[in-house]
Motif scaffolding. Structure first.
Motif, short mmCIF file in Angstrom:
data_model
loop_
_atom_site.label_atom_id
_atom_site.label_comp_id
_atom_site.label_asym_id
_atom_site.label_seq_id
_atom_site.Cartn_x
_atom_site.Cartn_y
_atom_site.Cartn_z
N ALA A 143 0.83 -1.20 0.00
CA ALA A 143 0.00 0.00 0.00
C ALA A 143 0.86 1.25 0.00
O ALA A 143 1.90 1.30 0.67
N PRO A 144 0.47 2.29 -0.75
CA PRO A 144 1.26 3.53 -0.77
C PRO A 144 1.15 4.28 0.55
O PRO A 144 0.29 3.99 1.39
N LEU A 145 2.05 5.24 0.74
CA LEU A 145 2.02 6.06 1.94
C LEU A 145 0.89 7.08 1.84
O LEU A 145 0.56 7.56 0.76
N ALA A 146 0.33 7.42 2.98
CA ALA A 146 -0.79 8.38 3.03
C ALA A 146 -0.34 9.61 3.81
O ALA A 146 -0.07 9.52 5.01
N PHE A 147 -0.26 10.74 3.11
CA PHE A 147 0.12 12.00 3.75
C PHE A 147 -0.99 13.02 3.59
O PHE A 147 -1.82 12.93 2.68
N ASN A 148 -0.99 14.00 4.47
CA ASN A 148 -1.90 15.14 4.39
C ASN A 148 -1.11 16.39 4.06
O ASN A 148 0.07 16.51 4.43
N ARG A 532 5.75 10.45 8.75
CA ARG A 532 5.22 9.09 8.76
C ARG A 532 3.87 9.02 8.07
O ARG A 532 3.04 9.94 8.20
N SER A 533 3.64 7.93 7.38
CA SER A 533 2.35 7.71 6.74
C SER A 533 1.24 7.60 7.78
O SER A 533 1.44 7.03 8.86
N ASN A 534 0.09 8.14 7.46
CA ASN A 534 -1.06 8.05 8.37
C ASN A 534 -1.62 6.63 8.42
O ASN A 534 -1.47 5.86 7.49
#
Length: 534
Positions: A143-148, A532-534
């Motif tokens: 899974a890809p990283l999740a950033f805001n 860090r990824s959420n």
């Protein structure tokens, strides 16, 4: 006694030349046969075990362990793991679900797999009867990283806390300080982190990627200790080290002021390590510049393809030099040049090769290239002073080869910063598809592309590899939205603050995806941030 030893004893008794075998031998044969049945599964088990995987399809969650449940007890000594996932786990833990040792749990080291990457896993094992499981050969998309947007970093390296903005924050260099870092950091396969500390003329090495702020480095290259900062010369010295890159078991350091790239044939294990090969100079003592196939103007970054092609952005000569294999001799000449038609032309944006800069760029010219990334097929170059990223969809094979794709501009003939309407004049604010001096930092994790838009004081992330010119980015770090671009501006009032924060950036110049995080070289805040990824 092992099963083989018991079997040998049984055979010696059965085939003894003594024709009148005593009763004790007969009793012993019965006992041995019983034991062999126990050890070797006297139930005549010839069936191959089956296996059920917790992630049976092609996707793997970022932080979830991978669990293999076999249909019977397995011989744990027969386990053989392969593929890229094998290097990211501790070898697995056996446990019981229905039978002893029928469940193998593979947990990622550090708590996460490398996000966004395509990973492979092979598993070979035998059950206690010696029957092999059908070889497991799986490919997973992690899974890809999740950033805001404007996300805060969780760890800071080089400062005592997230508000510090001073070079060598204790007023003197130490094992936990940085000064003017530029370019991507590098992580070795065993997790060691290397950072080019440009202003302190050294490379810092950490035992692992820090998980807490203000961590001390383990050793230093280019200086005799952590407090020395004088520019070094010769084989063991560094003078303005920038990007560090690790590939093919080797480490590469761009030594900016000495106009060279040094190559360590093995990744340094302590501060006594010395480089083995230098390119850009004929030897370790030379620091001259030049415009030919074996010299640099000023090298900025280095990257290496999986099959060993070395790519160096020669910013001072507005070109990219490529070696078709990792150099093994000092001063080895490059094989290919981009941005110029040959190795003796070095003017910026010189499409007609008259040694004078043209009014506008083209698909094959460069103006101070300052960053590179490649997977051996695609090549991305940060064309800094043209405020764009050039992408070759297939790795170049000829000099002056034009790029296939451009980011930051609508076409290959525009080169103005933050020019969303493409009228040739800089706009008042950036957008999600413009750039302003992207410099040094570019990385791809298999799914997401990150670029340091340095003079807009932000990092842009595309959640898929771009396929069209002027494609807008999806995520921005360092700013609250795509229209802000001031450095160290936590309150987003378009004025630099007196102190910085965990989410504001000031001339970011390096990025590196690693497991569930993104490392960002925050140049003028003299620090490395880990998001860090959420």
């Amino acid at each position: 006694m092992s099963a083989r030893e018991l079997l040998n004893l049984k055979e010696s008794l059965m085939y003894s030349p003594n024709q009148t075998r005593p009763r004790v031998s007969t009793c012993l044969l019965i006992l041995i046969s019983s034991l062999l049945c126990t050890l070797a599964a006297c139930n005549s088990d010839t069936h191959a075990p089956t296996v059920r995987l917790s992630a049976s399809d092609s996707s793997l969650d970022l932080r979830d362990p991978l669990i293999l449940v076999f249909s019977e007890s397995m011989d744990i000594s027969s386990l053989l793991l392969g593929g890229t996932l094998a290097s990211e786990t501790d070898g697995g833990v056996w446990s019981a679900t229905t039978y002893p040792n029928d469940t193998l749990t593979l947990t990622p080291i550090g708590g996460s797999w490398n996000g966004g990457a395509t990973q492979t896993l092979t598993v070979d094992a035998r059950d206690v009867s010696g029957n092999p499981v059908l070889t497991i050969n799986k490919t997973y998309q992690v899974a890809p990283l999740a950033f805001n947007n404007f996300q805060a970093a969780e760890v800071v390296i080089g400062q005592a806390d997230f508000t510090g903005t001073n070079t060598n924050f204790y007023s003197a260099a130490g094992a936990n300080t940085l000064a003017d870092s530029f370019g991507n950091p590098a992580v070795a396969p065993d997790g060691r982190l290397f950072i080019g500390d440009f202003g302190n003329d050294r490379v810092l090495a950490y035992a692992q990627v820090p998980t807490v702020s203000n961590t001390n480095a383990s050793f230093v290259l280019g200086q005799q200790d952590f407090t020395s900062t004088a520019p070094g010369t010769g084989r063991g010295g560094h003078d303005g080290p920038q990007q560090v890159f690790i590939s093919n078991g080797k480490m590469f350091v761009v030594d900016y002021h000495q106009r060279r790239v040094v190559i360590y044939n093995s990744i340094p294990a302590d501060g006594s390590a010395l480089p083995d090969v230098v390119v850009g100079q004929p030897n370790f003592d030379s620091t001259s510049s030049g415009c030919n196939d074996s010299s640099f103007g000023y090298p900025e970054t280095a990257s290496v393809t999986p099959d060993g092609k070395l790519v160096v952005t020669d910013g001072g000569n507005s070109r990219v030099l490529i070696w078709n294999s990792i150099p093994t001799t000092n001063g080895q000449p490059a094989d290919l040049v981009l941005g110029q038609s040959d190795f003796t032309h070095c003017a910026a944006n010189d499409d007609n090769q008259d040694m004078a800069s043209d009014a506008s760029p083209t698909a094959r010219t460069l103006r101070f290239p300052g960053g590179s990334w490649t997977d051996g097929t695609r090549l991305a170059i940060l064309d800094s002073s043209n405020s764009r990223v050039l992408i070759w969809n297939t790795f170049p094979t000829s000099n002056f080869q034009p790029a296939d794709l451009v980011l930051g501009q609508g076409d290959f003939n525009h080169g103005t910063r933050n020019d969303d309407n493409q009228d040739g004049a800089a706009d008042a604010t950036p957008t999600n598809r413009t750039l302003n001096g992207p410099y040094a930092g570019v990385d791809f994790n298999g799914t997401q592309l990150a670029v340091t838009d340095a003079s807009n004081n932000r990092v842009l992330i595309w959640n898929t590899f771009p396929t069209t010119n002027f494609q807008p980015a999806d995520i921005v770090l360092g700013q609250s939205d795509f229209t802000h671009g001031t450095g160290a501006d936590d309150n987003q009032d378009n004025t630099a603050d007196a102190t910085t924060s965990a989410r504001a950036l000031d001339f970011p110049s390096g990025v590196l995806f690693y497991r569930d995080g993104l490392l960002v070289t925050d140049g003028f805040n003299y620090r490395i941030l880990i998001f860090r990824s959420n």
